[in-house]
Design an enzyme around this catalytic site. Structure first.
Site, PDB file in Angstrom:
ATOM      1  N   GLU A   1       5.262  -5.848 -15.678  1.00 10.67           N
ATOM      2  CA  GLU A   1       6.618  -5.952 -16.211  1.00 10.67           C
ATOM      3  C   GLU A   1       6.756  -7.359 -16.803  1.00 10.67           C
ATOM      4  O   GLU A   1       6.485  -8.348 -16.112  1.00 10.67           O
ATOM      5  CB  GLU A   1       7.658  -5.758 -15.112  1.00 10.67           C
ATOM      6  CG  GLU A   1       7.754  -4.323 -14.614  1.00 10.67           C
ATOM      7  CD  GLU A   1       8.777  -4.158 -13.495  1.00 10.67           C
ATOM      8  OE1 GLU A   1       9.649  -3.279 -13.608  1.00 10.67           O
ATOM      9  OE2 GLU A   1       8.704  -4.892 -12.489  1.00 10.67           O
TER      10      GLU A   1
ATOM     11  N   ASN B   1      11.052  -1.886  -9.120  1.00 13.45           N
ATOM     12  CA  ASN B   1      11.664  -1.989  -7.790  1.00 13.45           C
ATOM     13  C   ASN B   1      13.089  -1.447  -7.748  1.00 13.45           C
ATOM     14  O   ASN B   1      13.550  -1.005  -6.696  1.00 13.45           O
ATOM     15  CB  ASN B   1      11.577  -3.415  -7.253  1.00 13.45           C
ATOM     16  CG  ASN B   1      10.202  -3.689  -6.672  1.00 13.45           C
ATOM     17  OD1 ASN B   1       9.488  -2.753  -6.300  1.00 13.45           O
ATOM     18  ND2 ASN B   1       9.812  -4.941  -6.584  1.00 13.45           N
TER      19      ASN B   1
ATOM     20  N   SER C   1       8.997 -10.384  -7.238  1.00 14.87           N
ATOM     21  CA  SER C   1       9.334  -8.966  -7.321  1.00 14.87           C
ATOM     22  C   SER C   1      10.834  -8.752  -7.224  1.00 14.87           C
ATOM     23  O   SER C   1      11.320  -7.673  -7.533  1.00 14.87           O
ATOM     24  CB  SER C   1       8.624  -8.199  -6.210  1.00 14.87           C
ATOM     25  OG  SER C   1       8.890  -8.798  -4.967  1.00 14.87           O
TER      26      SER C   1
ATOM     27  N   HIS D   1       5.492  -9.498 -13.669  1.00 11.51           N
ATOM     28  CA  HIS D   1       5.434  -8.833 -12.370  1.00 11.51           C
ATOM     29  C   HIS D   1       4.305  -7.806 -12.349  1.00 11.51           C
ATOM     30  O   HIS D   1       4.351  -6.803 -13.058  1.00 11.51           O
ATOM     31  CB  HIS D   1       6.790  -8.162 -12.075  1.00 11.51           C
ATOM     32  CG  HIS D   1       6.857  -7.536 -10.732  1.00 11.51           C
ATOM     33  ND1 HIS D   1       7.562  -6.387 -10.468  1.00 11.51           N
ATOM     34  CD2 HIS D   1       6.287  -7.897  -9.546  1.00 11.51           C
ATOM     35  CE1 HIS D   1       7.433  -6.069  -9.194  1.00 11.51           C
ATOM     36  NE2 HIS D   1       6.658  -6.963  -8.620  1.00 11.51           N
TER      37      HIS D   1
HETATM   38  N1  3HC Z   1      -8.790  -3.888  -5.302  1.00 15.50           N
HETATM   39  C1  3HC Z   1      -9.535  -3.437  -6.320  1.00 15.50           C
HETATM   40  N2  3HC Z   1      -9.807  -2.105  -6.518  1.00 15.50           N
HETATM   41  C2  3HC Z   1      -9.333  -1.242  -5.599  1.00 15.50           C
HETATM   42  C3  3HC Z   1      -8.560  -1.662  -4.492  1.00 15.50           C
HETATM   43  C4  3HC Z   1      -8.296  -3.043  -4.365  1.00 15.50           C
HETATM   44  N3  3HC Z   1      -7.548  -3.522  -3.373  1.00 15.50           N
HETATM   45  N4  3HC Z   1      -8.222  -0.550  -3.779  1.00 15.50           N
HETATM   46  C5  3HC Z   1      -8.771   0.499  -4.404  1.00 15.50           C
HETATM   47  N5  3HC Z   1      -9.427   0.091  -5.507  1.00 15.50           N
HETATM   48  C6  3HC Z   1     -10.118   0.933  -6.493  1.00 15.50           C
HETATM   49  C7  3HC Z   1     -11.291   1.652  -5.890  1.00 15.50           C
HETATM   50  O1  3HC Z   1     -12.468   0.881  -5.969  1.00 15.50           O
HETATM   51  C8  3HC Z   1     -11.377   2.896  -6.760  1.00 15.50           C
HETATM   52  O2  3HC Z   1     -12.011   2.600  -7.996  1.00 15.50           O
HETATM   53  P1  3HC Z   1     -12.843   3.749  -8.827  1.00 15.50           P
HETATM   54  O3  3HC Z   1     -11.875   4.860  -9.141  1.00 15.50           O
HETATM   55  O4  3HC Z   1     -13.338   3.030 -10.042  1.00 15.50           O
HETATM   56  O5  3HC Z   1     -13.921   4.185  -7.880  1.00 15.50           O
HETATM   57  C9  3HC Z   1      -9.916   3.200  -7.102  1.00 15.50           C
HETATM   58  O6  3HC Z   1      -9.198   1.969  -6.902  1.00 15.50           O
HETATM   59  C10 3HC Z   1      -9.364   4.255  -6.191  1.00 15.50           C
HETATM   60  O7  3HC Z   1      -9.549   3.829  -4.859  1.00 15.50           O
HETATM   61  P2  3HC Z   1      -9.934   4.774  -3.634  1.00 15.50           P
HETATM   62  O8  3HC Z   1     -10.730   5.948  -4.145  1.00 15.50           O
HETATM   63  O9  3HC Z   1     -10.539   3.944  -2.547  1.00 15.50           O
HETATM   64  O10 3HC Z   1      -8.549   5.225  -3.031  1.00 15.50           O
HETATM   65  P3  3HC Z   1      -7.362   5.973  -3.721  1.00 15.50           P
HETATM   66  O11 3HC Z   1      -7.816   6.971  -4.729  1.00 15.50           O
HETATM   67  O12 3HC Z   1      -6.506   6.412  -2.589  1.00 15.50           O
HETATM   68  O13 3HC Z   1      -6.594   4.829  -4.530  1.00 15.50           O
HETATM   69  C11 3HC Z   1      -4.873   3.255  -4.664  1.00 15.50           C
HETATM   70  C12 3HC Z   1      -6.098   3.695  -3.891  1.00 15.50           C
HETATM   71  C13 3HC Z   1      -5.264   2.785  -6.087  1.00 15.50           C
HETATM   72  C14 3HC Z   1      -4.260   2.088  -3.910  1.00 15.50           C
HETATM   73  C15 3HC Z   1      -3.890   4.486  -4.789  1.00 15.50           C
HETATM   74  O14 3HC Z   1      -3.674   5.048  -3.538  1.00 15.50           O
HETATM   75  C16 3HC Z   1      -2.551   4.123  -5.406  1.00 15.50           C
HETATM   76  O15 3HC Z   1      -2.419   4.029  -6.606  1.00 15.50           O
HETATM   77  N6  3HC Z   1      -1.526   3.944  -4.533  1.00 15.50           N
HETATM   78  C17 3HC Z   1      -0.196   3.537  -4.947  1.00 15.50           C
HETATM   79  C18 3HC Z   1      -0.168   2.031  -5.111  1.00 15.50           C
HETATM   80  C19 3HC Z   1       1.152   1.547  -5.602  1.00 15.50           C
HETATM   81  O16 3HC Z   1       2.123   2.275  -5.753  1.00 15.50           O
HETATM   82  N7  3HC Z   1       1.211   0.238  -5.859  1.00 15.50           N
HETATM   83  C20 3HC Z   1       2.433  -0.420  -6.262  1.00 15.50           C
HETATM   84  C21 3HC Z   1       3.096  -0.962  -5.041  1.00 15.50           C
HETATM   85  S1  3HC Z   1       4.632  -1.687  -5.428  1.00 15.50           S
HETATM   86  C22 3HC Z   1       4.258  -3.259  -5.877  1.00 15.50           C
HETATM   87  O17 3HC Z   1       3.147  -3.723  -5.843  1.00 15.50           O
HETATM   88  C23 3HC Z   1       5.427  -4.061  -6.357  1.00 15.50           C
HETATM   89  C24 3HC Z   1       5.921  -5.019  -5.335  1.00 15.50           C
HETATM   90  O18 3HC Z   1       6.894  -5.803  -5.936  1.00 15.50           O
HETATM   91  C25 3HC Z   1       6.513  -4.364  -4.095  1.00 15.50           C
END
Ligand code: 3HC
Length: 293
Positions: free
Chosen positions: A152, A190, A119, A140
């Site tokens: 990415e 990022n 990342s 990424h």
């Molecule tokens: N694995 C697989 N599926 C998952 C999961 C996981 N760990 N967590 C949630 N899900 C699925 C659920 O099953 C659900 O599926 P559905 O819509 O088909 O029923 C869907 O995702 C939505 O989950 P929830 O209803 O339980 O919860 P939310 O609506 O709050 O969604 C989330 C959870 C998808 C994590 C949402 O909150 C989100 O998009 N958050 C932001 C995440 C983000 O920004 N990620 C990037 C981080 S930065 C990064 O990774 C880069 C690194 O370099 C730092």
């Protein structure tokens, strides 16, 4: 020739997610971890994710079986000898990544493409551990990998055009939108996300708003799925601190400097959701309670 078989190194949160989406997209996939225990843990997580998709009716039990059939775990690096693409998702440390790719370079045919899920590290610096920098890219992914629609695809000044296009096409086959990024520290996401997250901590430090009010502002005012402090807990405070240090070191710009509060929370072991506390206490994971920071 198009990518057909994929090796993934690392079966933690990111590696297991990457292996899952590769197998789900139809690619025979082997995922390697350092111990049998870690292989089992990663594969169990994938099994749980797939079962949840069956329960929701997104996939059938038959499809789940087919995906699992395309996915194998191993502890042996030699099992990654004959693949078109190897994606690395191990610990975010340059020496470990360079050592791994130097070893893979010796056993893989010259045609194999190498990709790192780093990342924040420089792809060019990882690639120079091999004799194939022209067949080396960044791929990424975002957490949770099966859910987030972006990958990415990162090219260095040495990446071959045809290799780059092949990997970009592979990203699209995974069902992701494959955006093209230069090998600039932090790439696109990022570069923008880290400064936003650090600014949210600075706003908290300066008493602009409470933890809940800062999070609600961005959730309800801007339509983000999570507020920035919740997202910090989700990504990991230690991870964010580490990335910010690499970015600050690269750009020497104040906006990438870790706020003192972040450093102190990491020193205290408040690394977010995975450690049970960060900006919130996760004693009851369904009802996180804002901490006093
Ligand atoms: N694995 C697989 N599926 C998952 C999961 C996981 N760990 N967590 C949630 N899900 C699925 C659920 O099953 C659900 O599926 P559905 O819509 O088909 O029923 C869907 O995702 C939505 O989950 P929830 O209803 O339980 O919860 P939310 O609506 O709050 O969604 C989330 C959870 C998808 C994590 C949402 O909150 C989100 O998009 N958050 C932001 C995440 C983000 O920004 N990620 C990037 C981080 S930065 C990064 O990774 C880069 C690194 O370099 C730092």
């Amino acid at each position: 020739m198009a990518i057909q078989k994929v090796g993934v190194v690392g079966c933690g949160l990111m590696g297991s997610g990457i292996a899952q989406v590769c197998a789900a997209a139809g690619f025979p996939t082997v995922v390697r971890e350092v111990s049998g225990e870690l292989v089992d843990k990663g594969l169990k997580g994938i099994e749980k994710n797939l079962s949840r998709l069956v329960e929701k009716g997104t996939i059938t039990e038959v499809t789940k079986g087919e995906i699992r059939g395309r996915l194998k775990g191993t502890t042996s690096i030699e099992d990654l000898m004959n693949f078109d693409l190897i994606i690395e998702a191990i610990v975010e440390q340059l020496p470990a990544k360079r050592e791994l790719f130097a070893a893979l370079d010796k056993i893989c045919p010259p045609s194999t493409i190498f990709a790192s899920n780093t990342s924040s590290l420089t792809i060019t610096e990882i690639a120079t551990a091999t004799k194939r920098p022209q067949r080396f890219v960044g791929l990424h992914f975002f957490n949770p990998v099966p859910v987030m629609k972006l990958v990415e695809v990162v090219r260095t000044i040495a990446t071959d055009d045809a290799v780059y296009e092949e990997v970009a096409a592979f990203g699209a086959k995974l069902g992701k939108t494959a955006v093209r990024a230069k090998d600039s520290t932090g790439f696109i996401v990022n570069r923008l996300l880290v400064t936003y997250l650090l600014d949210a901590i600075r706003a908290l430090e300066e008493g602009v708003g409470s933890i809940e009010d800062i999070d609600n502002s961005m959730k309800l005012g801007c339509g983000h799925p999570m507020g920035p402090l919740t997202l910090l807990d989700f990504v990991g405070l230690d991870t964010t601190y580490y990335i910010s240090q690499i970015m600050f070191d690269e750009f020497k710009e104040k906006r990438f400097a870790a706020p003192p509060l972040l450093k102190r929370m990491v020193l205290a072991g408040w690394n977010g959701r995975k450690s049970g506390r960060g900006f919130y206490d996760y004693a009851d994971p369904q009802k996180p309670k804002a901490m006093k920071c």
